[in-house]
Motif scaffolding. Structure first.
Motif, PDB file in Angstrom:
ATOM      1  N   ILE A  85      -6.129  -6.356  -6.871  1.00 52.52           N
ATOM      2  CA  ILE A  85      -7.097  -7.595  -5.928  1.00 52.52           C
ATOM      3  C   ILE A  85      -5.965  -8.400  -5.326  1.00 52.52           C
ATOM      4  N   GLY A  86      -4.830  -8.551  -6.070  1.00 57.47           N
ATOM      5  CA  GLY A  86      -3.869  -9.164  -5.271  1.00 57.47           C
ATOM      6  C   GLY A  86      -3.142  -8.554  -4.418  1.00 57.47           C
ATOM      7  N   TRP A  87      -2.872  -7.316  -4.235  1.00 61.78           N
ATOM      8  CA  TRP A  87      -2.112  -6.587  -3.183  1.00 61.78           C
ATOM      9  C   TRP A  87      -2.879  -6.194  -2.254  1.00 61.78           C
ATOM     10  N   GLN A 128      -2.984 -13.734  -9.158  1.00 64.09           N
ATOM     11  CA  GLN A 128      -2.126 -14.820  -8.616  1.00 64.09           C
ATOM     12  C   GLN A 128      -0.754 -14.386  -8.653  1.00 64.09           C
ATOM     13  N   GLY A 129      -0.288 -13.471  -9.699  1.00 59.63           N
ATOM     14  CA  GLY A 129       1.071 -13.285  -9.555  1.00 59.63           C
ATOM     15  C   GLY A 129       1.218 -12.271  -8.396  1.00 59.63           C
ATOM     16  N   ALA A 130       0.459 -11.410  -8.236  1.00 59.39           N
ATOM     17  CA  ALA A 130       0.564 -10.244  -7.191  1.00 59.39           C
ATOM     18  C   ALA A 130       0.506 -10.843  -5.723  1.00 59.39           C
ATOM     19  N   ARG A 131      -0.360 -12.156  -5.528  1.00 61.05           N
ATOM     20  CA  ARG A 131      -0.359 -12.673  -4.221  1.00 61.05           C
ATOM     21  C   ARG A 131       0.846 -13.524  -3.986  1.00 61.05           C
ATOM     22  N   ASP A 132       1.381 -14.034  -5.037  1.00 58.48           N
ATOM     23  CA  ASP A 132       2.534 -14.890  -4.686  1.00 58.48           C
ATOM     24  C   ASP A 132       3.868 -14.184  -4.496  1.00 58.48           C
ATOM     25  N   VAL A 133       4.021 -12.827  -4.385  1.00 58.96           N
ATOM     26  CA  VAL A 133       5.276 -12.156  -4.161  1.00 58.96           C
ATOM     27  C   VAL A 133       5.811 -12.451  -3.060  1.00 58.96           C
ATOM     28  N   ASP A 134       7.217 -12.735  -2.975  1.00 54.02           N
ATOM     29  CA  ASP A 134       7.900 -12.905  -1.739  1.00 54.02           C
ATOM     30  C   ASP A 134       7.818 -11.940  -0.774  1.00 54.02           C
ATOM     31  N   ARG A 135       7.011 -12.348   0.268  1.00 55.90           N
ATOM     32  CA  ARG A 135       6.817 -11.409   1.526  1.00 55.90           C
ATOM     33  C   ARG A 135       8.469 -10.933   1.944  1.00 55.90           C
ATOM     34  N   ASN A 136       9.309 -11.281   1.725  1.00 53.37           N
ATOM     35  CA  ASN A 136      10.743 -10.938   2.430  1.00 53.37           C
ATOM     36  C   ASN A 136      11.048  -9.750   1.571  1.00 53.37           C
ATOM     37  N   VAL A 154       9.109  -7.618   0.196  1.00 55.23           N
ATOM     38  CA  VAL A 154       8.177  -6.412   0.515  1.00 55.23           C
ATOM     39  C   VAL A 154       8.609  -6.004   1.910  1.00 55.23           C
ATOM     40  N   ARG A 155       8.935  -6.839   2.705  1.00 54.12           N
ATOM     41  CA  ARG A 155       9.657  -6.187   4.061  1.00 54.12           C
ATOM     42  C   ARG A 155      11.063  -5.661   3.806  1.00 54.12           C
ATOM     43  N   ALA A 156      11.769  -5.979   3.041  1.00 52.15           N
ATOM     44  CA  ALA A 156      13.373  -5.282   2.795  1.00 52.15           C
ATOM     45  C   ALA A 156      12.904  -4.078   2.143  1.00 52.15           C
ATOM     46  N   ALA A 157      12.085  -3.841   1.303  1.00 49.69           N
ATOM     47  CA  ALA A 157      11.786  -2.511   0.806  1.00 49.69           C
ATOM     48  C   ALA A 157      10.885  -1.772   1.838  1.00 49.69           C
ATOM     49  N   ARG A 158      10.237  -1.945   2.576  1.00 47.85           N
ATOM     50  CA  ARG A 158       9.688  -1.212   3.411  1.00 47.85           C
ATOM     51  C   ARG A 158      10.660  -0.907   4.656  1.00 47.85           C
ATOM     52  N   MET A 159      11.712  -1.772   4.830  1.00 45.31           N
ATOM     53  CA  MET A 159      12.564  -1.406   5.883  1.00 45.31           C
ATOM     54  C   MET A 159      13.444  -0.370   5.496  1.00 45.31           C
ATOM     55  N   MET A 160      13.415  -0.246   4.036  1.00 45.55           N
ATOM     56  CA  MET A 160      14.365   0.804   3.421  1.00 45.55           C
ATOM     57  C   MET A 160      13.959   1.991   3.137  1.00 45.55           C
ATOM     58  N   GLY A 161      12.574   2.261   3.481  1.00 45.04           N
ATOM     59  CA  GLY A 161      11.570   3.461   3.558  1.00 45.04           C
ATOM     60  C   GLY A 161      10.717   3.635   2.098  1.00 45.04           C
ATOM     61  N   ALA A 162      10.663   2.360   1.630  1.00 42.09           N
ATOM     62  CA  ALA A 162       9.633   2.583   0.440  1.00 42.09           C
ATOM     63  C   ALA A 162       8.193   2.898   0.878  1.00 42.09           C
ATOM     64  N   ARG A 209       5.116  -0.588  -7.328  1.00 38.48           N
ATOM     65  CA  ARG A 209       5.668  -0.414  -8.535  1.00 38.48           C
ATOM     66  C   ARG A 209       7.053  -1.164  -8.596  1.00 38.48           C
ATOM     67  N   ARG A 210       7.800  -0.881  -7.598  1.00 37.65           N
ATOM     68  CA  ARG A 210       9.166  -1.422  -7.868  1.00 37.65           C
ATOM     69  C   ARG A 210       9.197  -2.957  -7.204  1.00 37.65           C
ATOM     70  N   VAL A 211       8.661  -3.454  -6.521  1.00 39.57           N
ATOM     71  CA  VAL A 211       8.700  -4.909  -6.038  1.00 39.57           C
ATOM     72  C   VAL A 211       7.441  -5.941  -6.587  1.00 39.57           C
ATOM     73  N   VAL A 212       6.182  -5.345  -6.417  1.00 43.08           N
ATOM     74  CA  VAL A 212       5.343  -6.495  -6.726  1.00 43.08           C
ATOM     75  C   VAL A 212       5.071  -6.466  -8.352  1.00 43.08           C
ATOM     76  N   LEU A 213       4.980  -5.492  -9.108  1.00 47.18           N
ATOM     77  CA  LEU A 213       4.888  -5.373 -10.406  1.00 47.18           C
ATOM     78  C   LEU A 213       5.979  -6.284 -10.996  1.00 47.18           C
ATOM     79  N   PRO A 214       7.337  -6.178 -10.833  1.00 50.68           N
ATOM     80  CA  PRO A 214       8.016  -6.987 -11.428  1.00 50.68           C
ATOM     81  C   PRO A 214       7.891  -8.259 -11.224  1.00 50.68           C
TER      82      PRO A 214
END
Length: 282
Positions: free
Chosen positions: A111-113, A169-177, A179-187, A194-199
């Motif tokens: 729901i948060g993601w 709420q925790g999933a919605r408050d993840v720093d979007r930077n 997420v962008r960094a992970a996507r730029m690295m090809g995630a 699993r590697r960004v939002v959950l932690p």
């Protein structure tokens, strides 16, 4: 001959400091309970409450007999039955809470993601969340009868909403930077989740677990008063019905004690899982 001189053993200053801090924390934590016991003793001895509110010593004796008394032929349910009732209640809380955790965390993350999942499920969650546990009692008895499954269902509901709301709420408050960094690295999306939002959502998830566990203990007491015939909730209602207020108060203290112990277990797990956060804060 050479004489050896025994040097006095010295305790490192750090150990003294640690012991002093631990003693200070214990004193701060004990002062309010001691004050409550003193007020309880005074109120119990007053003429207005005499025979209505048992004093702490009377409750302590009843609690000891409830724990270690000889049940004999089993005619007295308040002799030597404490550990069995605690076991019944704890097992029900564990089963209902694990089920709430197994469903609440992944659904909350979804729901948060995911915006689509949020539009589909969040209105349902928010609409059902205000319904109190007591309102579900008739439904639980009608569907499951006077059995453990009815109690586990109510415990599940008690923990589920706290877990899912905090996880969302925790999933919605993840720093979007991040997420962008992970996507730029090809995630991929799964890897980002699993590697960004959950932690990043783990602090909020553990907050939800602690709140949900407390509500689960409330739910087990409510359910055992009506839906089953064993456990701390059942003893609480039965003791009140026969006028054993000393057992009622001992039962209430037992519920608080078990809730405190289970909360400390969650905190211990949180400190081990989120050790990176503790190091970051220091």
């Amino acid at each position: 001959m050479t004489s050896s001189v025994l040097k006095p053993t010295t305790v490192p200053s750090g150990a003294w400091a640690g012991s002093s801090r631990a003693l200070g924390r214990f004193a701060l934590g004990a002062c309010v309970p001691v004050l409550i016991l003193v007020l309880w003793q005074l109120v119990g001895q007053s003429s207005a409450m005499s025979g209505v509110v048992p004093v702490p010593m009377q409750v302590g004796r009843a609690w000891y007999d409830w724990m270690f008394g000889n049940p004999g032929m089993g005619l007295n349910p308040y002799l030597g039955t404490w550990f069995g009732n605690v076991q019944y209640s704890t097992m029900r809380v564990a089963q209902g809470f694990i089920l709430a955790m197994a469903l609440g965390i992944p659904i909350g993350l979804a729901i948060g993601w995911s915006r689509i999942t949020s539009l589909m499920l969040d209105p349902l969650v928010q609409g059902m969340r205000p319904i109190p546990i007591t309102a579900w009692l008739p439904f639980s008895i009608a569907v499951f009868g006077i059995r453990d499954m009815g109690s586990i269902f109510l415990i599940f509901l008690g923990g589920f909403y706290a877990i899912i709301v905090n996880t969302t709420q925790g999933a919605r408050d993840v720093d979007r930077n991040l997420v962008r960094a992970a996507r730029m690295m090809g995630a991929s999306s799964g890897q980002v989740l699993r590697r960004v939002v959950l932690p990043a959502a783990m602090p909020s998830i553990f907050t939800g677990l602690r709140i949900g566990l407390g509500i689960s203990w409330t739910a087990v007491i409510v359910s055992e008063m009506v839906a089953v015939k064993s456990g701390l909730g059942y003893v609480l209602w039965d003791a009140y019905y026969v006028g054993r207020m000393d057992i009622v108060l001992a039962d209430m203290v037992s519920i608080g004690l078990m809730g405190f112990i289970s909360d400390r277990l969650i905190v211990l797990i949180e400190r081990r899982v989120l050790v990176w956060r503790i190091l970051q804060n220091h």
